[in-house]
Design a protein around this motif. Structure first.
Motif, PDB file in Angstrom:
ATOM      1  N   ILE A  38      82.260  99.954   2.931  1.00 21.20           N
ATOM      2  CA  ILE A  38      82.387 101.395   3.142  1.00 21.20           C
ATOM      3  C   ILE A  38      83.314 102.009   2.098  1.00 21.20           C
ATOM      4  N   ILE A  39      84.440 101.353   1.828  1.00 20.85           N
ATOM      5  CA  ILE A  39      85.404 101.900   0.865  1.00 20.85           C
ATOM      6  C   ILE A  39      84.783 101.991  -0.529  1.00 20.85           C
ATOM      7  N   GLU A  40      84.040 100.973  -0.946  1.00 21.50           N
ATOM      8  CA  GLU A  40      83.388 101.031  -2.257  1.00 21.50           C
ATOM      9  C   GLU A  40      82.355 102.158  -2.291  1.00 21.50           C
ATOM     10  N   TYR A  41      81.655 102.344  -1.180  1.00 20.07           N
ATOM     11  CA  TYR A  41      80.685 103.437  -1.088  1.00 20.07           C
ATOM     12  C   TYR A  41      81.391 104.789  -1.235  1.00 20.07           C
ATOM     13  N   ILE A  42      82.497 104.957  -0.514  1.00 19.84           N
ATOM     14  CA  ILE A  42      83.271 106.197  -0.601  1.00 19.84           C
ATOM     15  C   ILE A  42      83.712 106.460  -2.031  1.00 19.84           C
ATOM     16  N   ASP A  43      84.176 105.413  -2.699  1.00 20.24           N
ATOM     17  CA  ASP A  43      84.674 105.556  -4.062  1.00 20.24           C
ATOM     18  C   ASP A  43      83.572 105.978  -5.024  1.00 20.24           C
ATOM     19  N   GLU A  44      82.353 105.503  -4.784  1.00 18.83           N
ATOM     20  CA  GLU A  44      81.227 105.818  -5.665  1.00 18.83           C
ATOM     21  C   GLU A  44      80.632 107.192  -5.394  1.00 18.83           C
ATOM     22  N   VAL A  45      80.650 107.611  -4.138  1.00 15.62           N
ATOM     23  CA  VAL A  45      79.945 108.841  -3.751  1.00 15.62           C
ATOM     24  C   VAL A  45      80.780 110.095  -3.995  1.00 15.62           C
ATOM     25  N   TRP A  46      82.069 110.036  -3.704  1.00 17.70           N
ATOM     26  CA  TRP A  46      82.883 111.244  -3.756  1.00 17.70           C
ATOM     27  C   TRP A  46      83.838 111.250  -4.951  1.00 17.70           C
ATOM     28  N   ARG A  86      91.951 101.572   7.210  1.00 14.77           N
ATOM     29  CA  ARG A  86      91.838 101.594   5.752  1.00 14.77           C
ATOM     30  C   ARG A  86      90.665 102.442   5.284  1.00 14.77           C
ATOM     31  N   VAL A  87      89.618 102.542   6.105  1.00 12.87           N
ATOM     32  CA  VAL A  87      88.509 103.431   5.764  1.00 12.87           C
ATOM     33  C   VAL A  87      88.952 104.888   5.894  1.00 12.87           C
ATOM     34  N   LEU A  97      92.355  99.769  -3.909  1.00 16.80           N
ATOM     35  CA  LEU A  97      91.562  98.965  -2.975  1.00 16.80           C
ATOM     36  C   LEU A  97      92.376  97.842  -2.351  1.00 16.80           C
ATOM     37  N   VAL A  98      93.113  97.085  -3.164  1.00 14.30           N
ATOM     38  CA  VAL A  98      93.843  95.931  -2.640  1.00 14.30           C
ATOM     39  C   VAL A  98      94.940  96.379  -1.676  1.00 14.30           C
ATOM     40  N   ASP A  99      95.597  97.487  -1.983  1.00 15.31           N
ATOM     41  CA  ASP A  99      96.622  98.011  -1.073  1.00 15.31           C
ATOM     42  C   ASP A  99      96.012  98.379   0.275  1.00 15.31           C
ATOM     43  N   LEU A 100      94.870  99.039   0.256  1.00 19.35           N
ATOM     44  CA  LEU A 100      94.217  99.415   1.509  1.00 19.35           C
ATOM     45  C   LEU A 100      93.795  98.171   2.288  1.00 19.35           C
ATOM     46  N   ALA A 101      93.283  97.168   1.559  1.00 22.01           N
ATOM     47  CA  ALA A 101      92.848  95.933   2.214  1.00 22.01           C
ATOM     48  C   ALA A 101      94.031  95.165   2.793  1.00 22.01           C
ATOM     49  N   ALA A 102      95.202  95.319   2.171  1.00 25.51           N
ATOM     50  CA  ALA A 102      96.397  94.594   2.604  1.00 25.51           C
ATOM     51  C   ALA A 102      97.202  95.353   3.642  1.00 25.51           C
ATOM     52  N   ASN A 103      96.661  96.454   4.160  1.00 25.62           N
ATOM     53  CA  ASN A 103      97.463  97.247   5.095  1.00 25.62           C
ATOM     54  C   ASN A 103      97.844  96.461   6.349  1.00 25.62           C
ATOM     55  N   SER A 153      90.430 107.456  -8.099  1.00 26.26           N
ATOM     56  CA  SER A 153      89.670 106.207  -8.023  1.00 26.26           C
ATOM     57  C   SER A 153      90.391 105.215  -7.116  1.00 26.26           C
ATOM     58  N   ILE A 154      89.639 104.587  -6.255  1.00 22.13           N
ATOM     59  CA  ILE A 154      90.190 103.568  -5.369  1.00 22.13           C
ATOM     60  C   ILE A 154      90.047 102.186  -6.004  1.00 22.13           C
TER      61      ILE A 154
END
Length: 214
Positions: A69-77, A17-18, A139-145, A81-82
């Protein structure tokens, strides 16, 4: 260009998911495969507390735990939007992700009845939606993979059926929509390889029916 490295394991839903979050954002990165039976000195250095993947290394600074990590990615790049932009929707996405983590814990502890109760809430939440994030993967879709791919593989490997179509039609519809997305297809581990991995793991002395803690 920013120096981005990801320490992961090929069959880990948390690593995957990352990776998907990085690709959604169009971030170039170096992937470093870890041996779960012989973890590298770098992984132990960058994640000395939990000693597991995934770990993102950005300009020499490590970030651990997949959802952080995913929230960090969403904020930095920049890029799609995730996490939702609306504060309430963002809070609710974090709520559902927390519930998903509880389901993973219940699966490990063989508390299937409690896991099914929580899945029922997700069944209601996804009703009438293409993805948990609406029309796009979030985000929820990635978490539910792990529900979309790993549950199915484990079910076929060891006969552990948790999410049947008659009881969870909305979730099963989401699974089909999610796994048939061209982007998702490209980023899921090979099913046959996973079946072999889990069969070997479960048949080994002391093997357990759970996701790998790596």
């Amino acid at each position: 260009m920013a120096d981005v490295k990801l320490f992961g394991f090929w069959s880990s839903p948390f690593s995957r998911r990352v990776e998907m979050a990085l690709k959604l954002k169009g971030v170039e990165y170096e992937y470093i495969e870890e041996d779960i039976n012989n973890k590298s000195p770098l992984l132990l250095k960058y994640n000395p507390i939990h000693k597991k993947v995934p770990v993102l290394l950005h300009n020499g600074k490590p970030i651990a735990e997949s959802l952080i990590i995913i929230e960090y990615i969403d904020e930095v790049w920049e890029g799609p939007s995730i996490l939702p932009q609306d504060p309430y929707e963002r809070a609710m996405a974090r709520f559902w992700v927390k519930l998903l983590d509880e389901i993973k814990g219940e699966e490990r502890e063989k508390n299937k009845d409690e896991a099914k109760v929580h899945l029922k809430f997700l069944e209601s939440e996804i009703n009438g939606k293409k993805f948990f994030g609406g029309d796009t993967i979030g985000l929820v879709d990635l978490a539910a993979n792990f529900i979309a791919h790993w549950f199915r593989v484990i079910s076929e490997s060891v006969g552990l059926e948790l999410m049947t179509e008659d009881k969870f039609p909305n979730l099963r519809k989401w699974v089909d929509e999610y796994t048939n997305s061209s982007f998702v297809k490209e980023n899921l581990p090979d099913k046959d390889k996973m079946v072999g991995f889990y069969m070997t793991r479960y048949q080994a002395p002391g093997g357990t029916k759970c996701f790998p803690k790596v």
